[in-house]
Design a protein around this motif. Structure first.
Motif, PDB file in Angstrom:
ATOM      1  N   UNK A 276       0.847  -1.189   0.000  1.00 56.44           N
ATOM      2  CA  UNK A 276       0.000   0.000   0.000  1.00 56.44           C
ATOM      3  C   UNK A 276       0.883   1.240   0.000  1.00 56.44           C
ATOM      4  N   UNK A 277       0.713   2.067  -1.032  1.00 57.66           N
ATOM      5  CA  UNK A 277       1.448   3.328  -1.098  1.00 57.66           C
ATOM      6  C   UNK A 277       0.714   4.282  -2.027  1.00 57.66           C
ATOM      7  N   UNK A 278       0.887   5.587  -1.786  1.00 53.91           N
ATOM      8  CA  UNK A 278       0.229   6.622  -2.575  1.00 53.91           C
ATOM      9  C   UNK A 278      -1.272   6.344  -2.719  1.00 53.91           C
ATOM     10  N   UNK A 279      -1.861   5.964  -1.581  1.00 56.76           N
ATOM     11  CA  UNK A 279      -3.313   5.780  -1.448  1.00 56.76           C
ATOM     12  C   UNK A 279      -3.866   4.626  -2.263  1.00 56.76           C
ATOM     13  N   UNK A 280      -3.016   3.700  -2.711  1.00 57.75           N
ATOM     14  CA  UNK A 280      -3.497   2.577  -3.507  1.00 57.75           C
ATOM     15  C   UNK A 280      -2.838   1.278  -3.052  1.00 57.75           C
ATOM     16  N   UNK A 281      -3.654   0.210  -3.014  1.00 58.25           N
ATOM     17  CA  UNK A 281      -3.086  -1.127  -2.903  1.00 58.25           C
ATOM     18  C   UNK A 281      -2.584  -1.529  -4.281  1.00 58.25           C
ATOM     19  N   UNK A 282      -1.397  -2.125  -4.325  1.00 61.97           N
ATOM     20  CA  UNK A 282      -0.808  -2.459  -5.608  1.00 61.97           C
ATOM     21  C   UNK A 282      -0.093  -3.801  -5.547  1.00 61.97           C
ATOM     22  N   UNK A 283      -0.082  -4.496  -6.678  1.00 59.15           N
ATOM     23  CA  UNK A 283       0.598  -5.781  -6.786  1.00 59.15           C
ATOM     24  C   UNK A 283       2.039  -5.525  -7.192  1.00 59.15           C
ATOM     25  N   UNK A 284       2.987  -6.064  -6.394  1.00 59.55           N
ATOM     26  CA  UNK A 284       4.408  -5.862  -6.652  1.00 59.55           C
ATOM     27  C   UNK A 284       5.020  -7.205  -7.062  1.00 59.55           C
ATOM     28  N   UNK A 285       5.291  -7.411  -8.344  1.00 62.35           N
ATOM     29  CA  UNK A 285       5.870  -8.687  -8.777  1.00 62.35           C
ATOM     30  C   UNK A 285       7.366  -8.755  -8.472  1.00 62.35           C
ATOM     31  N   UNK A 286       7.894  -9.961  -8.383  1.00 64.69           N
ATOM     32  CA  UNK A 286       9.323 -10.116  -8.186  1.00 64.69           C
ATOM     33  C   UNK A 286      10.090  -9.620  -9.404  1.00 64.69           C
ATOM     34  N   UNK A 287       9.602  -9.943 -10.583  1.00 66.04           N
ATOM     35  CA  UNK A 287      10.271  -9.555 -11.820  1.00 66.04           C
ATOM     36  C   UNK A 287       9.229  -9.100 -12.839  1.00 66.04           C
ATOM     37  N   UNK A 288       9.092  -7.793 -13.080  1.00 68.59           N
ATOM     38  CA  UNK A 288       8.090  -7.324 -14.039  1.00 68.59           C
ATOM     39  C   UNK A 288       8.267  -7.918 -15.432  1.00 68.59           C
ATOM     40  N   UNK A 289       9.510  -8.254 -15.780  1.00 69.91           N
ATOM     41  CA  UNK A 289       9.759  -8.822 -17.096  1.00 69.91           C
ATOM     42  C   UNK A 289       9.104 -10.171 -17.308  1.00 69.91           C
ATOM     43  N   UNK A 290       8.710 -10.822 -16.213  1.00 72.30           N
ATOM     44  CA  UNK A 290       8.060 -12.126 -16.329  1.00 72.30           C
ATOM     45  C   UNK A 290       6.546 -12.023 -16.416  1.00 72.30           C
ATOM     46  N   UNK A 291       6.001 -10.803 -16.335  1.00 72.21           N
ATOM     47  CA  UNK A 291       4.563 -10.602 -16.546  1.00 72.21           C
ATOM     48  C   UNK A 291       4.355 -10.491 -18.051  1.00 72.21           C
ATOM     49  N   UNK A 292       3.787 -11.515 -18.612  1.00 69.13           N
ATOM     50  CA  UNK A 292       3.702 -11.637 -20.065  1.00 69.13           C
ATOM     51  C   UNK A 292       2.383 -11.080 -20.564  1.00 69.13           C
ATOM     52  N   UNK A 293       2.432  -9.920 -21.240  1.00 66.94           N
ATOM     53  CA  UNK A 293       1.233  -9.341 -21.833  1.00 66.94           C
ATOM     54  C   UNK A 293       1.126  -9.766 -23.291  1.00 66.94           C
ATOM     55  N   UNK A 294      -0.046 -10.241 -23.657  1.00 69.78           N
ATOM     56  CA  UNK A 294      -0.309 -10.677 -25.026  1.00 69.78           C
ATOM     57  C   UNK A 294      -0.970  -9.529 -25.769  1.00 69.78           C
ATOM     58  N   UNK A 295      -0.439  -9.101 -26.924  1.00 70.32           N
ATOM     59  CA  UNK A 295      -1.053  -8.005 -27.687  1.00 70.32           C
ATOM     60  C   UNK A 295      -2.368  -8.421 -28.328  1.00 70.32           C
ATOM     61  N   UNK A 296      -3.407  -8.466 -27.501  1.00 74.31           N
ATOM     62  CA  UNK A 296      -4.727  -8.920 -27.950  1.00 74.31           C
ATOM     63  C   UNK A 296      -5.433  -7.870 -28.798  1.00 74.31           C
ATOM     64  N   UNK A 297      -5.240  -6.611 -28.437  1.00 75.30           N
ATOM     65  CA  UNK A 297      -5.886  -5.496 -29.134  1.00 75.30           C
ATOM     66  C   UNK A 297      -4.860  -4.835 -30.054  1.00 75.30           C
ATOM     67  N   UNK A 298      -4.699  -5.364 -31.251  1.00 74.47           N
ATOM     68  CA  UNK A 298      -3.669  -4.888 -32.165  1.00 74.47           C
ATOM     69  C   UNK A 298      -4.014  -3.509 -32.722  1.00 74.47           C
ATOM     70  N   UNK A 299      -2.988  -2.789 -33.108  1.00 72.63           N
ATOM     71  CA  UNK A 299      -3.201  -1.482 -33.733  1.00 72.63           C
ATOM     72  C   UNK A 299      -3.964  -1.653 -35.048  1.00 72.63           C
ATOM     73  N   UNK A 300      -5.034  -0.893 -35.238  1.00 73.82           N
ATOM     74  CA  UNK A 300      -5.819  -1.038 -36.465  1.00 73.82           C
ATOM     75  C   UNK A 300      -5.108  -0.396 -37.655  1.00 73.82           C
ATOM     76  N   UNK A 301      -5.264  -1.002 -38.802  1.00 76.51           N
ATOM     77  CA  UNK A 301      -4.675  -0.469 -40.021  1.00 76.51           C
ATOM     78  C   UNK A 301      -5.453   0.759 -40.480  1.00 76.51           C
ATOM     79  N   UNK A 302      -4.911   1.430 -41.494  1.00 78.56           N
ATOM     80  CA  UNK A 302      -5.596   2.589 -42.057  1.00 78.56           C
ATOM     81  C   UNK A 302      -6.941   2.185 -42.616  1.00 78.56           C
ATOM     82  N   UNK A 303      -7.939   3.061 -42.535  1.00 77.18           N
ATOM     83  CA  UNK A 303      -9.290   2.721 -42.998  1.00 77.18           C
ATOM     84  C   UNK A 303      -9.339   2.421 -44.498  1.00 77.18           C
ATOM     85  N   UNK A 304     -10.199   1.497 -44.839  1.00 78.48           N
ATOM     86  CA  UNK A 304     -10.512   1.197 -46.244  1.00 78.48           C
ATOM     87  C   UNK A 304     -12.027   1.230 -46.331  1.00 78.48           C
TER      88      UNK A 304
END
Length: 613
Positions: A276-304
């Motif tokens: 708990x710090x700065x008025x928020x409870x927060x999850x502190x991982x041992x190694x942030x590099x091991x938190x694997x985010x999957x790019x599920x919401x890809x950048x959209x291409x130019x409109x057609x």
């Protein structure tokens, strides 16, 4: 039995095996000899000193934590034991480590973990790592609301123990954050990125169980349904930290593909200790590099988008050529901002573009600068500006309309209105309530239509009083003024129909109101909502920077409406998600790490209307 012979079973004990089941292994072992209380660990040079030998009498962590917000032992010197779950002793980390009781007391109201403030450089002889069972003597303190043991005077490493997190879901965790303070948790359900506002500054990412958080009044009108969604948003959202105390680090954490982390990207494996710090409870991982985010919401291409003609609406995030004011501070920033806006506008392939948040400069330098950049880049089309209005509003930003002169022809002069709903200057403010609408009629191959560009009063509460103050219904401040502004615009639509003798009118812009709020419902009484007609899940903006109120999430502030006659000529309407989902540090503020092309060219997504004329 001896420690070695029992290690196979002891290593398999998980912190969640007994927690919450009313079982206290420590009580079950109470009649055993003190030497038998360490059957779960392998002795590693156990040290006997003033604070006692490993396994001797100590104050359990759950007794230090207690069942309230503050420790019942605050200010007292204690000796306690536990296994290290997350080690963050570095200078650029928390300068400490988390320990957890091996068994717990079976009481879901008391935490079995605690933070120990101890930098590894303070005592070279005591440098615990994850899995070490330690015995420490120190003072209990409520450090800015976080219960911890500090001023460690004596410490020992007693052995090793395999660590497994308590498996939990977000709603259970949020039901009583204090009960898990200091504990090692693992989240069992998939998590979606729902805010990255402070990703680059403090390494913070807000996560929502299952999916992103949707703005309640974008989904429901004011009332019980919106309130229920707001409560559910709070229940399933929590903050992930990068376990670092650095601000604005050179390497931004958690980028899912090395470049960005978009709202809606997901992770299914997350564990860490609760701090708990700065008025928020927060999850502190041992190694942030091991938190694997999957790019599920890809950048959209130019409109057609096809169609015969396209109209776009785009809030351009304070496009100011006067440096050091609301927009760019330096010439380099302005150059990048201009380049990104040009990339976005050209990629839209729109013939008429309504712009909001352009600097209100008497020389019109901002809009002319953008126009020059468009014409210097576009080898196919000739870009033009509708020109100066015959009425000047004192608000620092203004609405503008640009168009491809080789595709459409401006008919007559631009039109606006003078009305207190926009022009009034409230007490305590130096500028008016809003930016007057701008209407321009165009001719496309003999067919006439009108575009009305708007930017309504923001939700900021500066100067708001009485009915214009926040009513805690999700619509924030100045909602009555935005309703008045909608009514004035509807009158302007009627005026343009009479003046042009043509009923084809589009009303677009940043209305600072979500889809089910009163100003939008006011428009829907007389106009067709094109965004909801064509998009099942509309959003153009994300507001999540503060978690102090439930009215947060992703929703549409940018809108498109049409008269019923014009609606028959609309083939499609959609929001191009190039900005709202992106981290803000990828805009033009830091030219060295801006996103490519149109991505994060603003904080609002543009809305495109495809016409079959």
């Amino acid at each position: 039995y001896g420690a070695a012979s029992c290690r196979g079973r002891a290593d398999a004990i998980r912190f969640d095996d007994l927690r919450g089941k009313g079982v206290s292994v420590r009580r079950l072992l109470g009649t055993l000899a003190a030497g038998m209380m360490l059957v779960a660990v392998l002795p590693v040079a156990a040290v006997a000193d003033e604070h006692g030998a490993c396994g001797a009498s100590f104050t359990p962590i759950y007794e230090i934590q207690g069942d309230g917000d503050d420790s019942p032992l605050d200010g007292e010197v204690v000796v306690t034991e536990g296994v290290v779950t997350v080690d963050l002793q570095g200078d650029d980390q928390l300068s400490g480590f988390f320990i957890q009781d091996l068994y717990g007391d079976g009481d879901s109201a008391t935490s079995d973990g605690i933070f120990v403030s101890h930098r590894d450089t303070w005592s070279p002889s005591f440098d615990p790592r994850v899995g070490h069972v330690v015995r420490v003597q120190g003072t209990v303190d409520e450090q800015f609301g976080n219960t911890q043991v500090e001023f460690v005077s004596e410490a020992s490493i007693c052995g090793r123990q395999r660590v497994a997190p308590l498996q939990i879901d977000a709603r259970t965790y949020n039901a009583d954050n204090e009960a898990y303070e200091g504990m090692y948790l693992g989240f069992v359900n998939p998590l979606g990125v729902t805010d990255t506002f402070n990703l680059h500054r403090f390494g913070e990412v807000w996560l929502g169980e299952s999916t992103v958080v949707e703005q309640p009044t974008n989904e429901y009108s004011v009332g019980p349904d919106a309130e229920a969604l707001a409560a559910d948003n709070m229940a399933r959202s929590f903050l992930l930290d990068d376990s670092s105390t650095e601000s604005n680090p050179e390497e931004v954490p958690y980028l899912s593909d090395g470049e960005t982390l978009r709202l809606g990207d997901t992770t299914s494996r997350l564990s860490g200790a609760i701090f708990f710090s700065f008025s928020q409870y927060r999850v502190m991982p041992q190694n942030p590099g091991q938190v694997d985010f999957v790019p599920t919401n890809l950048r959209p291409a130019a409109p057609d988008h096809g169609g015969s003609l396209t109209v776009a609406s785009f809030n351009v995030l304070n496009y100011w050529t006067t440096l050091g004011e609301r927009g760019a501070d330096t010439a380099d920033q302005l150059a990048v901002q201009t380049e990104k806006l040009v990339a976005a506008i050209l990629a839209m392939d729109a013939d008429v573009v309504a712009l909001q948040e352009v600097e209100n400069d008497l020389t019109h330098t901002p809009i002319l600068t953008l126009l020059d950049a468009l014409n210097a880049t576009d080898d196919v089309h000739e870009w033009a500006w509708i020109g100066e209005l015959d009425y000047y509003n004192l608000y620092p930003i203004r609405n503008e309309i640009i168009y491809r002169a080789d595709r459409v022809t401006a008919v007559g002069d631009p039109v606006t209105v003078a009305d207190p709903a926009f022009d009034e200057i409230p007490d305590g403010r130096d500028d008016p309530l809003g930016r007057p609408p701008v209407a321009q009629t165009f001719d496309y191959g003999g067919e006439v239509f009108t575009v009305v560009n708007n930017h309504f009063k923001s939700k900021s509460c500066s100067g708001a009083e009485g009915d214009n103050d926040d009513q805690d219904d999700g619509q924030a401040c100045w909602n009555p003024i935005r309703i008045e502004q909608a009514e004035v615009v509807l009158d302007l639509v009627g005026h343009m129909i009479r003046a042009t003798r043509d009923r084809d009118v589009l009303v677009v812009g940043d209305l600072n109101s979500y889809m089910r709020e009163d100003p939008i419902l006011t428009f829907e009484e007389r106009l067709v909502n094109l965004v909801t007609a064509y998009d099942a899940d509309p959003y153009s903006f994300n507001f999540f920077a503060s978690f102090s109120a439930p009215w947060i999430g992703r929703g549409s502030l940018d809108h498109a409406f049409a008269t019923r006659q014009m609606a028959h000529k609309v083939g499609d309407t959609y929001t191009w998600h190039i900005n709202a989902d992106e981290p803000r540090f990828l805009d033009w503020f830091d030219p060295s790490r801006t996103a490519p092309g149109p991505y994060r060219s603003s904080d609002h997504d543009p809305v495109l209307i495809v016409l079959d004329m």
